[in-house]
Design a protein around this motif. Sequence first.
Motif, PDB file in Angstrom:
ATOM      1  N   ILE A  11       0.925  -1.222  -0.003  1.00  0.00           N
ATOM      2  CA  ILE A  11      -0.236  -0.048  -0.037  1.00  0.00           C
ATOM      3  C   ILE A  11       0.904   1.231  -0.081  1.00  0.00           C
ATOM      4  N   VAL A  12       1.981   1.246   0.770  1.00  0.00           N
ATOM      5  CA  VAL A  12       2.470   2.542   0.989  1.00  0.00           C
ATOM      6  C   VAL A  12       4.190   2.730   0.346  1.00  0.00           C
ATOM      7  N   ILE A  13       4.349   1.726  -0.550  1.00  0.00           N
ATOM      8  CA  ILE A  13       5.590   1.903  -1.097  1.00  0.00           C
ATOM      9  C   ILE A  13       5.731   3.035  -2.123  1.00  0.00           C
ATOM     10  N   PRO A  14       6.477   3.966  -2.145  1.00  0.00           N
ATOM     11  CA  PRO A  14       6.873   4.826  -2.890  1.00  0.00           C
ATOM     12  C   PRO A  14       7.464   4.557  -4.288  1.00  0.00           C
ATOM     13  N   LEU A  15       6.952   4.682  -5.584  1.00  0.00           N
ATOM     14  CA  LEU A  15       7.516   4.355  -6.476  1.00  0.00           C
ATOM     15  C   LEU A  15       7.963   5.473  -7.548  1.00  0.00           C
ATOM     16  N   ALA A  16       9.211   5.630  -8.259  1.00  0.00           N
ATOM     17  CA  ALA A  16       9.396   6.686  -8.973  1.00  0.00           C
ATOM     18  C   ALA A  16       8.825   6.357 -10.358  1.00  0.00           C
ATOM     19  N   LEU A  17       8.120   7.061 -10.853  1.00  0.00           N
ATOM     20  CA  LEU A  17       7.539   6.598 -12.321  1.00  0.00           C
ATOM     21  C   LEU A  17       8.215   7.313 -13.328  1.00  0.00           C
ATOM     22  N   PHE A  18       8.637   6.823 -14.665  1.00  0.00           N
ATOM     23  CA  PHE A  18       9.163   7.325 -15.545  1.00  0.00           C
ATOM     24  C   PHE A  18       8.326   7.266 -16.874  1.00  0.00           C
ATOM     25  N   SER A  19       8.191   8.401 -17.636  1.00  0.00           N
ATOM     26  CA  SER A  19       7.502   8.430 -18.930  1.00  0.00           C
ATOM     27  C   SER A  19       8.188   8.192 -20.335  1.00  0.00           C
ATOM     28  N   GLN A  20       7.497   7.750 -21.226  1.00  0.00           N
ATOM     29  CA  GLN A  20       8.033   7.606 -22.634  1.00  0.00           C
ATOM     30  C   GLN A  20       7.735   8.991 -23.196  1.00  0.00           C
ATOM     31  N   THR A  21       9.084   9.483 -23.952  1.00  0.00           N
ATOM     32  CA  THR A  21       8.699  10.586 -24.632  1.00  0.00           C
ATOM     33  C   THR A  21       8.668  10.531 -26.285  1.00  0.00           C
ATOM     34  N   ASN A  22       8.160  11.318 -26.817  1.00  0.00           N
ATOM     35  CA  ASN A  22       8.374  11.598 -28.225  1.00  0.00           C
ATOM     36  C   ASN A  22       7.825  10.361 -29.120  1.00  0.00           C
ATOM     37  N   PRO A  23       6.687   9.752 -28.922  1.00  0.00           N
ATOM     38  CA  PRO A  23       6.199   8.743 -29.438  1.00  0.00           C
ATOM     39  C   PRO A  23       5.990   9.042 -30.944  1.00  0.00           C
ATOM     40  N   LYS A  24       6.377   7.972 -31.797  1.00  0.00           N
ATOM     41  CA  LYS A  24       5.941   8.148 -33.291  1.00  0.00           C
ATOM     42  C   LYS A  24       4.595   8.069 -33.575  1.00  0.00           C
ATOM     43  N   THR A  25       4.152   8.676 -34.807  1.00  0.00           N
ATOM     44  CA  THR A  25       2.808   8.927 -35.148  1.00  0.00           C
ATOM     45  C   THR A  25       2.623   8.844 -36.740  1.00  0.00           C
ATOM     46  N   PHE A  26       1.673   8.107 -37.187  1.00  0.00           N
ATOM     47  CA  PHE A  26       1.225   8.198 -38.650  1.00  0.00           C
ATOM     48  C   PHE A  26      -0.269   8.109 -38.671  1.00  0.00           C
ATOM     49  N   THR A  27      -0.768   8.589 -39.765  1.00  0.00           N
ATOM     50  CA  THR A  27      -2.249   8.666 -40.151  1.00  0.00           C
ATOM     51  C   THR A  27      -2.610   7.381 -40.784  1.00  0.00           C
ATOM     52  N   VAL A  28      -3.801   6.906 -40.386  1.00  0.00           N
ATOM     53  CA  VAL A  28      -4.289   5.619 -41.161  1.00  0.00           C
ATOM     54  C   VAL A  28      -5.515   6.468 -42.044  1.00  0.00           C
ATOM     55  N   LYS A  29      -5.443   6.297 -43.464  1.00  0.00           N
ATOM     56  CA  LYS A  29      -5.997   6.979 -44.242  1.00  0.00           C
ATOM     57  C   LYS A  29      -7.588   6.133 -44.505  1.00  0.00           C
ATOM     58  N   TYR A  30      -8.701   6.781 -44.431  1.00  0.00           N
ATOM     59  CA  TYR A  30      -9.977   6.206 -44.683  1.00  0.00           C
ATOM     60  C   TYR A  30     -10.139   6.255 -46.406  1.00  0.00           C
ATOM     61  N   ILE A  31     -10.789   4.988 -46.671  1.00  0.00           N
ATOM     62  CA  ILE A  31     -10.930   4.907 -48.181  1.00  0.00           C
ATOM     63  C   ILE A  31     -12.179   4.315 -48.623  1.00  0.00           C
ATOM     64  N   ASP A  32     -12.508   4.372 -49.723  1.00  0.00           N
ATOM     65  CA  ASP A  32     -13.765   3.764 -50.137  1.00  0.00           C
ATOM     66  C   ASP A  32     -13.361   2.682 -51.256  1.00  0.00           C
ATOM     67  N   ASP A  33     -12.320   2.586 -51.741  1.00  0.00           N
ATOM     68  CA  ASP A  33     -11.825   1.751 -52.583  1.00  0.00           C
ATOM     69  C   ASP A  33     -11.654   0.558 -52.379  1.00  0.00           C
ATOM     70  N   ILE A  34     -11.738  -0.390 -53.146  1.00  0.00           N
ATOM     71  CA  ILE A  34     -11.711  -1.944 -53.143  1.00  0.00           C
ATOM     72  C   ILE A  34     -10.234  -2.426 -53.338  1.00  0.00           C
ATOM     73  N   ILE A  35      -9.800  -3.063 -52.213  1.00  0.00           N
ATOM     74  CA  ILE A  35      -8.395  -3.645 -52.158  1.00  0.00           C
ATOM     75  C   ILE A  35      -8.404  -4.967 -52.356  1.00  0.00           C
ATOM     76  N   LYS A  36      -7.602  -5.457 -53.200  1.00  0.00           N
ATOM     77  CA  LYS A  36      -7.346  -6.848 -53.488  1.00  0.00           C
ATOM     78  C   LYS A  36      -6.246  -7.207 -52.833  1.00  0.00           C
ATOM     79  N   VAL A  37      -6.418  -8.257 -51.871  1.00  0.00           N
ATOM     80  CA  VAL A  37      -5.184  -8.637 -50.813  1.00  0.00           C
ATOM     81  C   VAL A  37      -4.427 -10.073 -51.728  1.00  0.00           C
ATOM     82  N   ASP A  38      -3.468  -9.585 -52.485  1.00  0.00           N
ATOM     83  CA  ASP A  38      -2.597 -10.401 -53.448  1.00  0.00           C
ATOM     84  C   ASP A  38      -1.143 -10.469 -53.447  1.00  0.00           C
TER      85      ASP A  38
END
Length: 732
Positions: A11-38
Amino acid sequence: MLRKLFVLVAIVIPLALFSQTNPKTFTVKYIDDIIKVDGILDESAWETSESARDFHQYFPSDTTLAGQQTDIKMMYDNTTLYVGIRMETEGDDYIIPSLQRDYRAGGNDNISLMFDTFNDGTNAFLFGMNPYGVRREALISNGGSDNSGFTTSWDVKWQGEAKIYDGYYVCEIAIPLTSFKFKQGETKWRFNSYRFDMQTNETSTWMKIPQNQGIFNLAFMGDMVFEKPLGKSRTPMALIPYVNGILAKDYEKNEDLSTIGFGGDAKISIGNGMNLDVTLNPDFSNVEVDNFVTNLTRFEVSLPERRQFFIDNNDLFGSFGNGRDANPFFSRRIGIAEDKDGETIENGIIGGIRLSGKLNKNWRLGLLNIQTEEDEINEIPSNNNTVLALQKKMFSRSNLSFIFVNRQTFGEYDFVEEIDRYNRVVGLDYNLASPNNTWTGKFFYHKAFAHDIGDKDDSGGMDLRYNSRYFNFGVRGNFVGEDFRSDLGFIRREDIVAARPFAELNFWPKKGKLNTHGFRFSPNFIWRPTLDYQNTDYTIFSQWEGQFKTQERIAVRMFNRYTYLTETFDPTGTDDGVELPANAGYHYTSYETSFQSDRRKVFSFSLQPGYGDFYNGKRYVFEGDMSLRLQPTVFISMGVIYNSIKLPEPYESEDILLLSPRINITFNKSIFWSTLIQYGNQLDNLGFNSRLQWRFAPLSDLFLVYNDNYFVNNFMPRSRSINLKLTYWLNI
């Protein structure tokens, strides 16, 4: 006093927490096209999609960009997530051990994609593919902190094809959004990917991960941002009926066990985050046989769960407590029971339900209820088995979890004692994981209930670990009361207080053949409260281990042990053998070395010889395996465990041998043949398991399984069966 201390520290143990910085990011595009998985990224939509690129090297170094780069593009429509991946290579000399789904990733060419759909850093879906288009999927739980949180038994429908080009290969994937669980209206998932390239001996990841952390650890992820919010999940209901015909005979009892069975499962989606699994007359016969083990201890050995019904969200139910000493729920307890002679036999299951998943961003719920059959001939009652688990996310990646376990018989049976009519366990676990996984831990307290159980009916513990590049340590300990009992759990031993700290010092040479090496020191002490806290067991473990840049591993270990036997014990397990006396202590020291060759090679092997004192005698042990890859069709392996135990007269001496040759043949991506032979003279059994599997439709299989078991000494038959099983996955 010790119990109160465990709870207080939690219950009482103190912990030092560290955070991750500068995560990468990219955009997932919305489409109406038909994609053939080949495997050909020729649709125009791929040209305008953003990429997850600039992979970092994870092995042999973690300080540079990958030499062989990977480019991942994603698009989606209302029903499907599309993924196109281009992977650079030096040539086309790929390592592909098998064409069978759910391959092991290490030591061969492949890529894996991880999706944390609830952005909690705790659970994720994994999809993978190799250059031949062979697929695998897995569930990652407990933050991906270790292999116990990586479950490949999970299956789901999706598409994928691969195509090899000059200097690169392409994987094109279509995953139905119904294969994920996510919050309606979500605009972002956490994402990472890791890749094995065997031609350059390189492992790489999209988000940079230090080598002192696991490659599928969920602390290190970037963001995939959806162009439009995700809609409501439309997961169809799945019906999975089966029919199973068995021709079987038990030669020991001269019984015909032939039967035909019908039943099945149903999977029903509730909202965007919950699953309801229903099973009726389930068939838990082994189409995949358990591995034999050599057990030289006084305690039971835990075996992994293989049954599909228990797999999804299994961490919600099965990760409580201490897996070594006191896990309050171990799903393999359901479906087996002890008969009137104390022998373990199969106990039929009438049916059950399992509700599990995310209630919202911060809460997870698990509810399991299964009814087992009565077997009055063997004096086994019908039992209702219930587990309720509730988990609350805390901080960035930690959680507080509650569990309630109940095993109860409602019938009136003359052969059931009052103390055995019910057993209940309630408990709390706090699972710690800092944002960058430097600090991890667990703190738990559980209490058991049964008729006249006694007042030493609780169990608790702590496990706090620090993980850095050069220095790691852990402060670990737990207790199990003399009266603590969980009929549906794995309780290795009661009446103990244990302390298991450890420390590691690691080195990362800049020159030479070693990639990393280090020392580990791990003492393990056990005291018995009912014996005035006498120290009855300890093991002081010391190790040096090194990993080469060419992926070989080598280690040297020393074990200093002490065992005080409170009961007589024969470590050889010889029938009617003379046992070592009770109330006597033994100090013994032993040594072992190990070497693991490069798994990329056509022929690979591991060796682990050891020698030293064993109780009041000596023990020589040799463990090893070797494998031959005739890719991608044939994979042959042989495992061996040999123990030569020499104790002074009049105690037993024995040579214990376990041999496990296996051959896997994958004719194509749909037809697989696997044969496993297991010879174990400790178990007095020679077993043959040969399984032909035809995946005639997605996740729909026809199995033909032949099992044959013989006594070792006289080669007389013990049991024999031929099993024809058909399962079909039907979406409604």
